[in-house]
Scaffold this motif. Structure first.
Motif, mmCIF file in Angstrom:
data_model
loop_
_atom_site.group_PDB
_atom_site.id
_atom_site.type_symbol
_atom_site.label_atom_id
_atom_site.label_comp_id
_atom_site.label_asym_id
_atom_site.label_seq_id
_atom_site.Cartn_x
_atom_site.Cartn_y
_atom_site.Cartn_z
ATOM 1 N N VAL A 1 50.104 48.515 33.885
ATOM 2 C CA VAL A 1 49.413 48.764 35.146
ATOM 3 C C VAL A 1 48.235 49.673 34.850
ATOM 4 O O VAL A 1 48.367 50.651 34.097
ATOM 5 N N GLY A 2 47.099 49.360 35.402
ATOM 6 C CA GLY A 2 45.926 50.202 35.185
ATOM 7 C C GLY A 2 44.896 49.988 36.273
ATOM 8 O O GLY A 2 45.093 49.193 37.202
ATOM 9 N N LEU A 3 43.798 50.707 36.163
ATOM 10 C CA LEU A 3 42.715 50.539 37.111
ATOM 11 C C LEU A 3 41.943 49.266 36.797
ATOM 12 O O LEU A 3 41.918 48.792 35.656
ATOM 13 N N SER A 4 41.339 48.714 37.806
ATOM 14 C CA SER A 4 40.565 47.494 37.633
ATOM 15 C C SER A 4 39.459 47.692 36.605
ATOM 16 O O SER A 4 38.880 48.778 36.483
ATOM 17 N N SER A 5 39.177 46.653 35.854
ATOM 18 C CA SER A 5 38.130 46.723 34.835
ATOM 19 C C SER A 5 36.731 46.672 35.442
ATOM 20 O O SER A 5 35.746 46.944 34.765
ATOM 21 N N GLY A 6 36.664 46.289 36.702
ATOM 22 C CA GLY A 6 35.371 46.162 37.355
ATOM 23 C C GLY A 6 34.771 44.774 37.215
ATOM 24 O O GLY A 6 33.739 44.474 37.808
ATOM 25 N N ALA A 7 35.400 43.930 36.423
ATOM 26 C CA ALA A 7 34.938 42.548 36.291
ATOM 27 C C ALA A 7 35.361 41.755 37.519
ATOM 28 O O ALA A 7 36.023 42.271 38.417
ATOM 29 N N ALA A 8 34.984 40.501 37.540
ATOM 30 C CA ALA A 8 35.354 39.655 38.673
ATOM 31 C C ALA A 8 36.867 39.556 38.774
ATOM 32 O O ALA A 8 37.560 39.376 37.777
ATOM 33 N N ALA A 9 37.378 39.706 39.981
ATOM 34 C CA ALA A 9 38.816 39.632 40.193
ATOM 35 C C ALA A 9 39.316 38.235 39.852
ATOM 36 O O ALA A 9 38.635 37.233 40.062
ATOM 37 N N GLY A 10 40.531 38.195 39.293
ATOM 38 C CA GLY A 10 41.076 36.895 38.946
ATOM 39 C C GLY A 10 42.499 36.992 38.440
ATOM 40 O O GLY A 10 43.009 38.078 38.156
ATOM 41 N N LEU A 11 43.129 35.831 38.329
ATOM 42 C CA LEU A 11 44.510 35.742 37.875
ATOM 43 C C LEU A 11 44.588 34.727 36.756
ATOM 44 O O LEU A 11 44.119 33.600 36.895
ATOM 45 N N ASP A 12 45.165 35.124 35.626
ATOM 46 C CA ASP A 12 45.345 34.251 34.473
ATOM 47 C C ASP A 12 46.814 34.192 34.104
ATOM 48 O O ASP A 12 47.539 35.188 34.236
ATOM 49 N N VAL A 13 47.250 33.037 33.620
ATOM 50 C CA VAL A 13 48.596 32.885 33.079
ATOM 51 C C VAL A 13 48.452 32.387 31.647
ATOM 52 O O VAL A 13 47.849 31.339 31.407
ATOM 53 N N VAL A 14 48.968 33.152 30.693
ATOM 54 C CA VAL A 14 48.825 32.837 29.271
ATOM 55 C C VAL A 14 50.172 32.405 28.715
ATOM 56 O O VAL A 14 51.178 33.111 28.872
ATOM 57 N N LEU A 15 50.197 31.258 28.061
ATOM 58 C CA LEU A 15 51.452 30.692 27.552
ATOM 59 C C LEU A 15 51.763 31.217 26.156
ATOM 60 O O LEU A 15 51.562 30.547 25.157
ATOM 61 N N LEU A 16 52.268 32.423 26.099
ATOM 62 C CA LEU A 16 52.711 33.028 24.850
ATOM 63 C C LEU A 16 54.129 32.556 24.534
ATOM 64 O O LEU A 16 54.773 31.890 25.352
ATOM 65 N N PRO A 17 54.668 32.892 23.358
ATOM 66 C CA PRO A 17 56.052 32.516 23.027
ATOM 67 C C PRO A 17 57.042 33.023 24.070
ATOM 68 O O PRO A 17 56.733 33.934 24.853
ATOM 69 N N PRO A 18 58.251 32.438 24.115
ATOM 70 C CA PRO A 18 59.228 32.764 25.162
ATOM 71 C C PRO A 18 59.447 34.255 25.365
ATOM 72 O O PRO A 18 59.639 35.002 24.405
ATOM 73 N N TRP A 19 59.395 34.653 26.628
ATOM 74 C CA TRP A 19 59.623 36.000 27.124
ATOM 75 C C TRP A 19 58.488 36.963 26.815
ATOM 76 O O TRP A 19 58.406 38.013 27.422
ATOM 77 N N TRP A 20 57.583 36.625 25.885
ATOM 78 C CA TRP A 20 56.280 37.264 25.846
ATOM 79 C C TRP A 20 55.407 36.591 26.902
ATOM 80 O O TRP A 20 54.506 37.203 27.462
ATOM 81 N N GLY A 21 55.693 35.339 27.119
ATOM 82 C CA GLY A 21 54.994 34.566 28.119
ATOM 83 C C GLY A 21 56.006 33.803 28.971
ATOM 84 O O GLY A 21 57.190 33.749 28.620
ATOM 85 N N PRO A 22 55.566 33.248 30.085
ATOM 86 C CA PRO A 22 54.162 33.240 30.508
ATOM 87 C C PRO A 22 53.690 34.636 30.902
ATOM 88 O O PRO A 22 54.293 35.264 31.765
ATOM 89 N N MET A 23 52.659 35.082 30.234
ATOM 90 C CA MET A 23 52.100 36.398 30.501
ATOM 91 C C MET A 23 51.092 36.289 31.650
ATOM 92 O O MET A 23 50.212 35.430 31.627
ATOM 93 N N VAL A 24 51.265 37.120 32.655
ATOM 94 C CA VAL A 24 50.393 37.097 33.834
ATOM 95 C C VAL A 24 49.408 38.256 33.738
ATOM 96 O O VAL A 24 49.807 39.412 33.586
ATOM 97 N N ARG A 25 48.130 37.920 33.829
ATOM 98 C CA ARG A 25 47.074 38.933 33.803
ATOM 99 C C ARG A 25 46.323 38.861 35.121
ATOM 100 O O ARG A 25 45.821 37.811 35.499
ATOM 101 N N PHE A 26 46.276 39.998 35.811
ATOM 102 C CA PHE A 26 45.590 40.053 37.106
ATOM 103 C C PHE A 26 44.620 41.215 37.111
ATOM 104 O O PHE A 26 44.958 42.337 36.715
ATOM 105 N N ASP A 27 43.409 40.948 37.532
ATOM 106 C CA ASP A 27 42.401 41.999 37.664
ATOM 107 C C ASP A 27 41.899 41.961 39.097
ATOM 108 O O ASP A 27 41.227 41.008 39.511
ATOM 109 N N GLY A 28 42.275 42.972 39.865
ATOM 110 C CA GLY A 28 41.902 43.004 41.269
ATOM 111 C C GLY A 28 40.808 44.012 41.547
ATOM 112 O O GLY A 28 40.171 44.547 40.641
#
Length: 225
Positions: free
Chosen positions: A96-123
């Motif tokens: 958890v952290g402060l927003s990077s200031g970039a465009a808000a968005g949601l990504d799902v990255v298919l890493l190996p099991p239980w490392w992924g699906p990794m959810v990245r959200f920048d609000g």
């Protein structure tokens, strides 16, 4: 009069083993389904094992921790403390952290099991990097910390000794992860495909500390009678 903690809440070893076996079986089945349904690949055995250890330990801890009777107000307070603790851990590890200031968005990255699906959200305000195993692990820690708070309310401050010890060890488990998370997910613009490759010494140290933390919170001193 408050009762003093006089024993540790320890279940028979076979009970812990049954829960661990069930948890490993469920994780394996879900991991296989995930691999079949997606293009995610595998990782080195040591890297792949880390999430399984975290989730299995979380299941054992939550299943076998003593649950003191508490009033609604104590339950609410304990829940707030546990949630706050999880947020603090998430902050230290970069989950958890402060927003990077970039465009808000949601990504799902298919890493190996239980490392992924990794959810990245920048609000607009906060950013989240959610590895499934870490979400489960922090949720378990939050719940176990809330039980330690309920112990203090039920039996007095002396019953919180186990919780204090565990809080210290849990905080220490967050610090080694910072370097690994920084190199793996450093910022919103960093690719996450190599995240499991960071599962070297820092992740292993953090895993050991996490296991010890859950163990202390699970068998924390309680009052007899």
């Amino acid at each position: 009069m408050n009762r003093l903690p006089t024993r540790f809440t320890v279940d028979p070893p076979a009970a812990y083993a049954r829960t661990a076996v069930f948890a490993l079986g469920a994780q394996s089945a879900l991991a296989l389904a995930y691999l079949v349904a997606t293009d995610a690949g595998l990782a080195a055995p040591r890297t792949l094992a880390i999430p399984f250890v975290w989730i299995t330990v979380a299941a054992v801890g939550v299943r076998h921790a003593d649950r003191p009777a508490s009033s609604r107000s104590v339950l609410a307070l304990a829940g707030l403390v546990g949630a706050g603790y999880a947020i603090v851990l998430g902050w230290f590890t970069g989950t958890v952290g402060l927003s990077s200031g970039a465009a808000a968005g949601l990504d799902v990255v298919l890493l190996p099991p239980w490392w992924g699906p990794m959810v990245r959200f920048d609000g607009a305000v906060v950013s989240l990097f959610l590895f499934p195993y870490r979400v489960v692990g922090y949720a378990a820690l939050a719940y176990l910390v809330s039980l330690a708070v309920r112990d203090v309310a039920a039996y007095g401050a002396s019953a919180g000794v186990g919780g204090v010890i565990a809080l210290g060890s849990c905080a220490s488990c967050a610090l080694p992860v910072v370097a690994a998370v920084a190199s793996a997910v450093g910022g919103a613009g960093v690719g996450l495909g190599a995240a499991p490759a960071a599962a070297g010494g820092t992740y292993l140290i953090a895993t050991v500390a996490y296991v010890l933390s859950v163990a202390v919170l699970t068998v924390r001193p309680s009052a007899a009678g």
